[in-house]
Each structure stands twice: as C-alpha cells, then as structure tokens.
Design an enzyme around this catalytic site. Sequence first.
Site, PDB file in Angstrom:
ATOM      1  N   ASN A  70       9.538   0.527  -2.143  1.00  0.00           N
ATOM      2  CA  ASN A  70       8.951  -0.772  -2.466  1.00  0.00           C
ATOM      3  C   ASN A  70       8.527  -0.725  -3.924  1.00  0.00           C
ATOM      4  O   ASN A  70       7.513  -0.123  -4.256  1.00  0.00           O
ATOM      5  CB  ASN A  70       7.746  -1.040  -1.548  1.00  0.00           C
ATOM      6  N   LYS A  79       7.430  -3.089  -5.670  1.00  0.00           N
ATOM      7  CA  LYS A  79       6.360  -4.046  -5.997  1.00  0.00           C
ATOM      8  C   LYS A  79       6.756  -4.826  -7.258  1.00  0.00           C
ATOM      9  O   LYS A  79       7.933  -5.115  -7.430  1.00  0.00           O
ATOM     10  CB  LYS A  79       5.011  -3.323  -6.108  1.00  0.00           C
ATOM     11  N   HIS A 132       2.862  -7.143   3.921  1.00  0.00           N
ATOM     12  CA  HIS A 132       2.404  -5.985   3.142  1.00  0.00           C
ATOM     13  C   HIS A 132       0.929  -6.173   2.788  1.00  0.00           C
ATOM     14  O   HIS A 132       0.467  -7.297   2.595  1.00  0.00           O
ATOM     15  CB  HIS A 132       3.248  -5.839   1.873  1.00  0.00           C
ATOM     16  N   GLU A 169      -0.718  -5.902   0.187  1.00  0.00           N
ATOM     17  CA  GLU A 169      -1.014  -6.698  -1.014  1.00  0.00           C
ATOM     18  C   GLU A 169      -0.803  -8.184  -0.759  1.00  0.00           C
ATOM     19  O   GLU A 169      -1.519  -9.029  -1.312  1.00  0.00           O
ATOM     20  CB  GLU A 169      -0.175  -6.185  -2.191  1.00  0.00           C
ATOM     21  N   GLU A 207       0.765   1.168   7.154  1.00  0.00           N
ATOM     22  CA  GLU A 207       0.292   1.504   5.815  1.00  0.00           C
ATOM     23  C   GLU A 207      -1.219   1.291   5.759  1.00  0.00           C
ATOM     24  O   GLU A 207      -1.686   0.160   5.542  1.00  0.00           O
ATOM     25  CB  GLU A 207       0.961   0.599   4.775  1.00  0.00           C
ATOM     26  N   GLY A 221      -1.627   3.500  -2.997  1.00  0.00           N
ATOM     27  CA  GLY A 221      -1.852   3.587  -4.432  1.00  0.00           C
ATOM     28  C   GLY A 221      -3.104   4.356  -4.819  1.00  0.00           C
ATOM     29  O   GLY A 221      -3.547   4.295  -5.956  1.00  0.00           O
ATOM     30  N   SER A 271       0.623   6.438  -0.466  1.00  0.00           N
ATOM     31  CA  SER A 271       0.543   7.662  -1.277  1.00  0.00           C
ATOM     32  C   SER A 271       1.507   8.758  -0.822  1.00  0.00           C
ATOM     33  O   SER A 271       1.172   9.943  -0.865  1.00  0.00           O
ATOM     34  CB  SER A 271      -0.893   8.181  -1.336  1.00  0.00           C
TER      35      SER A 271
END
Length: 248
Positions: free
Chosen positions: A9, A11, A96, A98, A168, A174, A211
Amino acid sequence: MRTPIFAANWKMNHGPSEARAFMQRFLAEYAARDDRTVVFFPPALALAAAREAAAGRADIQWGVQNIAAEEKGAFTGENSAPMARDAGAAAVLVGHSERRHVFGETDEQTAGKCAVAFAHGLIPVLCVGEKLDEREHGHTEAVVLRQLRAGVSRLAPGDLDRLVLAYEPVWAIGTGRNATPDDAAAVHRVLRAELQALGATVRVPILYGGSVNAGNAAALLAAEGVDGLLVGGASLAPESWHAVVSAG
Ligand code: 13P
C-alpha cells in the site's frame, strides 16, 4: 497449501514517474514465484504507469486504495469501482484506518464500497483494526467484529467467499511498533471464527498489516492464521520491498 499474499500500500507516495522507476528496479530483482502473490496498491494516478512498467509480468497484481460507494455521478474527486476495473485494478482497499480515522469513513460506507466492488468484479480488501485506547480498554474484539460485520452487511450470497480481510491495528500503523505474531494470531482467530459464523465456506485470506518490515515479515507470516501481509512504509523502496516479499 495457501499462497501468501504480499500487498504493497503506497498510500499517497509515488506518482507516475516514481512508480515507473520503482517497478523497473523492483522487477529487475524479483522473478515471478508461484509460492506467493504480490499485489500493488499505487495511487490511482500512478496505476497506469506502474502497470505499463510491469508489462509482461502477469504474476503481479494490481489494486487501488479507495473507491466511492456510488457507481457514478456528481462526486468530485472520487473514483468509482467500474473506473478502477477499467484501469486494470483487480482489488481495492476498503476501510483502511486512514480512510476511517483521517477522512471519517463510516462502517456504512465500507458496506457500500464492498458491495459496489463485488458488483463490478473487484475484490475488496476490507481493513479492520482497533485504536490504542480501544485495545487498552479491552475492546479489540468488539471493534474488529463490528467493522467486519458492517463491512460485509450488504454482500450478495457467495461474495463472502471471495473477500480478503486485513487486520491492521491502528497503533501499529506507521509507528514502528508491530503487533507480535501472537497478538496477530489471536485477532485473526476471532475474525476467522466470525467469517465462518457469517457463512464463509472457504478459507478467506486474512492479511496482517502494521509496521511490517524485512526483519519481522517472516515471523508474522508464520503466525497461525496469517495469510499475508499488507505493508506501507517498507513497500516504498524497491530494496526493502524485495526483502519483504522474499520472506517466509
Ligand atoms: P506501515 O507498514 O507503514 O505501518 O503501514 C501499514 C498500512 O497501513 C498498510 O496498509
């Protein structure tokens, strides 16, 4: 034998020129393997360039990072499922963290996106995961089950068997702090039981993300119930991504 899925991904990184350069460097190192599936989720604007740079590599699969829940119309800035399909995507990330926590995507929207994806031949990769305070208050199971049930609530019969799920944990995305293989296995077990309760008749792949890097990929992949990895930061450089996809 299940074939592990390695999903990148990107992003909001790598426009067309960078995507092209990435693919050239990555594919020079990575020869097709039949014991794993590699799929890229570039920004929608870079999908065509990335695919072009990978022409002739039928082993590489493609997806987009988001679609609208609607099929077409006056939704400035959005991309639809039919457009994504037409542009060569086979899959789409839905829900996701985000999208949920930065852009306020709701459970209801994830339901619409999963339904419209299947209606147009795209496989949704439904992402679920708890925030740190939810984990600390013991709400992990309740949160991921709510997100799963909502996300699949508008699927047609049979679609559940073609879904891909990704766990996730938000606190691991991150942050450099991955879930341990045991943490991941515990949540994957809960999700798998729920998929069965919801009527899945096959083993729906459940990816772990958060991560993941070359150092922890093999251990996470070896965890019980982990069918693949969904990777952000470590998928951005050809070298680190090559190291991840070579794991396990
Ligand atoms: P990182 O691998 O950068 O933690 O991101 C994970 C992720 O969000 C993949 O979808």
